[in-house]
Design an enzyme around this catalytic site. Structure first.
Site, PDB file in Angstrom:
ATOM      1  N   ASN A 191       0.855  -1.190   0.000  1.00  0.00           N
ATOM      2  CA  ASN A 191       0.000   0.000   0.000  1.00  0.00           C
ATOM      3  C   ASN A 191       0.894   1.245   0.000  1.00  0.00           C
ATOM      4  O   ASN A 191       1.485   1.589   1.011  1.00  0.00           O
ATOM      5  CB  ASN A 191      -0.912  -0.007   1.229  1.00  0.00           C
ATOM      6  CG  ASN A 191      -1.807   1.226   1.295  1.00  0.00           C
ATOM      7  OD1 ASN A 191      -1.941   1.969   0.326  1.00  0.00           O
ATOM      8  ND2 ASN A 191      -2.423   1.437   2.447  1.00  0.00           N
ATOM      9  N   LYS A 193       0.064   4.302  -0.289  1.00  0.00           N
ATOM     10  CA  LYS A 193      -0.589   5.462   0.345  1.00  0.00           C
ATOM     11  C   LYS A 193      -0.360   6.723  -0.499  1.00  0.00           C
ATOM     12  O   LYS A 193      -0.357   6.656  -1.724  1.00  0.00           O
ATOM     13  CB  LYS A 193      -0.112   5.617   1.792  1.00  0.00           C
ATOM     14  CG  LYS A 193      -0.348   4.345   2.615  1.00  0.00           C
ATOM     15  CD  LYS A 193      -0.113   4.541   4.091  1.00  0.00           C
ATOM     16  CE  LYS A 193      -0.364   3.253   4.851  1.00  0.00           C
ATOM     17  NZ  LYS A 193      -0.245   3.426   6.308  1.00  0.00           N
ATOM     18  N   HIS A 240      -9.848   1.004   5.300  1.00  0.00           N
ATOM     19  CA  HIS A 240      -8.547   1.198   5.944  1.00  0.00           C
ATOM     20  C   HIS A 240      -8.715   2.146   7.128  1.00  0.00           C
ATOM     21  O   HIS A 240      -9.531   3.071   7.106  1.00  0.00           O
ATOM     22  CB  HIS A 240      -7.542   1.772   4.942  1.00  0.00           C
ATOM     23  CG  HIS A 240      -6.132   1.742   5.420  1.00  0.00           C
ATOM     24  ND1 HIS A 240      -5.637   2.669   6.316  1.00  0.00           N
ATOM     25  CD2 HIS A 240      -5.101   0.900   5.147  1.00  0.00           C
ATOM     26  CE1 HIS A 240      -4.362   2.395   6.561  1.00  0.00           C
ATOM     27  NE2 HIS A 240      -4.016   1.325   5.865  1.00  0.00           N
ATOM     28  N   GLU A 265      -7.111   4.576   8.155  1.00  0.00           N
ATOM     29  CA  GLU A 265      -6.941   6.000   7.843  1.00  0.00           C
ATOM     30  C   GLU A 265      -8.193   6.574   7.196  1.00  0.00           C
ATOM     31  O   GLU A 265      -8.511   7.753   7.370  1.00  0.00           O
ATOM     32  CB  GLU A 265      -5.719   6.178   6.941  1.00  0.00           C
ATOM     33  CG  GLU A 265      -4.422   5.885   7.667  1.00  0.00           C
ATOM     34  CD  GLU A 265      -3.251   5.541   6.756  1.00  0.00           C
ATOM     35  OE1 GLU A 265      -2.173   5.227   7.298  1.00  0.00           O
ATOM     36  OE2 GLU A 265      -3.413   5.580   5.519  1.00  0.00           O
ATOM     37  N   GLU A 308      -5.423  -4.963  10.871  1.00  0.00           N
ATOM     38  CA  GLU A 308      -4.423  -3.913  11.086  1.00  0.00           C
ATOM     39  C   GLU A 308      -4.634  -3.271  12.448  1.00  0.00           C
ATOM     40  O   GLU A 308      -5.551  -2.475  12.631  1.00  0.00           O
ATOM     41  CB  GLU A 308      -4.493  -2.859   9.975  1.00  0.00           C
ATOM     42  CG  GLU A 308      -5.893  -2.416   9.577  1.00  0.00           C
ATOM     43  CD  GLU A 308      -5.884  -1.145   8.756  1.00  0.00           C
ATOM     44  OE1 GLU A 308      -4.848  -0.798   8.177  1.00  0.00           O
ATOM     45  OE2 GLU A 308      -6.937  -0.478   8.726  1.00  0.00           O
ATOM     46  N   GLY A 331       2.434   2.513  10.942  1.00  0.00           N
ATOM     47  CA  GLY A 331       3.346   3.633  10.754  1.00  0.00           C
ATOM     48  C   GLY A 331       4.111   4.046  11.992  1.00  0.00           C
ATOM     49  O   GLY A 331       4.797   5.067  11.998  1.00  0.00           O
ATOM     50  N   SER A 339       3.020  -2.276  10.560  1.00  0.00           N
ATOM     51  CA  SER A 339       4.473  -2.100  10.571  1.00  0.00           C
ATOM     52  C   SER A 339       5.212  -3.398  10.244  1.00  0.00           C
ATOM     53  O   SER A 339       6.146  -3.806  10.945  1.00  0.00           O
ATOM     54  CB  SER A 339       4.941  -1.543  11.930  1.00  0.00           C
ATOM     55  OG  SER A 339       4.463  -0.225  12.113  1.00  0.00           O
TER      56      SER A 339
END
Length: 252
Positions: free
Chosen positions: A9, A11, A96, A98, A169, A175, A214
């Site tokens: 991904n 991003k 996701h 985010e 996730e 991150g 991560s």
């Protein structure tokens, strides 16, 4: 037997040169190893068609990072599933963390996106997972079950988990450089599989559940040794061809 899947991904990263160069380097790196899993990349929407051209002749598949629920009409700035399919996209990331947090996407909208992707014959990558606060409160299993059940509640059939990828996730790890231990990740992946089995045993046995928190070239191999972890949704590490290739190599 399930065939594991590694998804990079990207991003909000990249430019035209970077897309061409990174894909070329990834292809070169993967040509030097035995690839035993499905490999997918998800560049930014604006570069998907360029990526599709750069992937011609390879076994790397293409994913989109997002999609709209509408098919056609006055929806300025949106992209439909049909449009993505038309340029060669096979997978679409849905829900996701985010998108859930930064763009306030709720379970109902995510379920509608899920439906749109399935109806067009593409494969949704459904992201679920808990925040750090939810983890500390001991709500990890409750949160994951709720996010799965919200899809089932709206669609009303357990068959929807056929031809689907689940990406667990842990939001607290994305991150941050932190990662769930292999045992922690395995326990939650097993819970997810068992939860789906309550509705559809065959789908639960076949569904791919990947870890996304991560993942890097150091922790990948041990994560992939776990019986219910079927690969990884890779973020930052997918922007480096050699690192991404090492993660793919770790996947048996």
């Amino acid at each position: 037997m399930r065939k594991s899947i590694i998804i990079g991904n990207w991003k909000l990263n990249g430019n035209q040169n970077m897309v061409n160069e990174l894909i070329l380097k990834i292809r070169q790196e993967l040509d030097q190893i035995i690839v035993s899993c499905t490999v997918v990349i998800a560049p930014p929407m604006v570069y998907l068609e360029r990526a599709a051209h750069a992937l011609v002749g390879s076994n790397i598949l293409l994913a989109a990072q997002n999609v709209d629920i509408n098919t056609i009409g006055a929806f300025t700035g949106e992209t439909s599933v049909q449009m993505l399919k038309d340029i060669g996209v096979k997978y679409i990331i849905i829900g996701h963390s985010e998108r859930r947090t930064l763009h306030k996407e709720n379970d109902i909208l995510i379920a509608k996106k899920f439906i749109a992707v399935k109806e067009m014959g593409l494969i949704p990558i459904l992201c679920i997972g808990e925040t750090e606060a939810q983890r500390k409160s001991g709500s990890t299993y409750i949160v994951c079950a709720h996010q799965l059940d919200s899809i089932l509640k709206i669609l009303g059939t357990s068959d929807i988990f056929t031809d689907v990828v689940i990406a667990y996730e842990p939001v607290w790890a994305i991150g941050t450089g932190k990662s769930a231990t292999p045992k922690q990740a395995q326990d939650i992946h097993k819970f997810i599989r068992n939860h789906i089995a309550q509705y559809n045993i065959k789908a639960a046995q076949e569904i791919l559940i990947q870890y996304g928190g991560s993942v890097n070239s150091i922790n990948a191999a041990e994560l992939f040794m776990q019986p219910d972890i079927d690969g990884a949704l890779v973020g930052n590490a997918s922007l480096k061809a050699d690192t991404f290739a090492l993660i793919v190599k770790s996947c048996k």
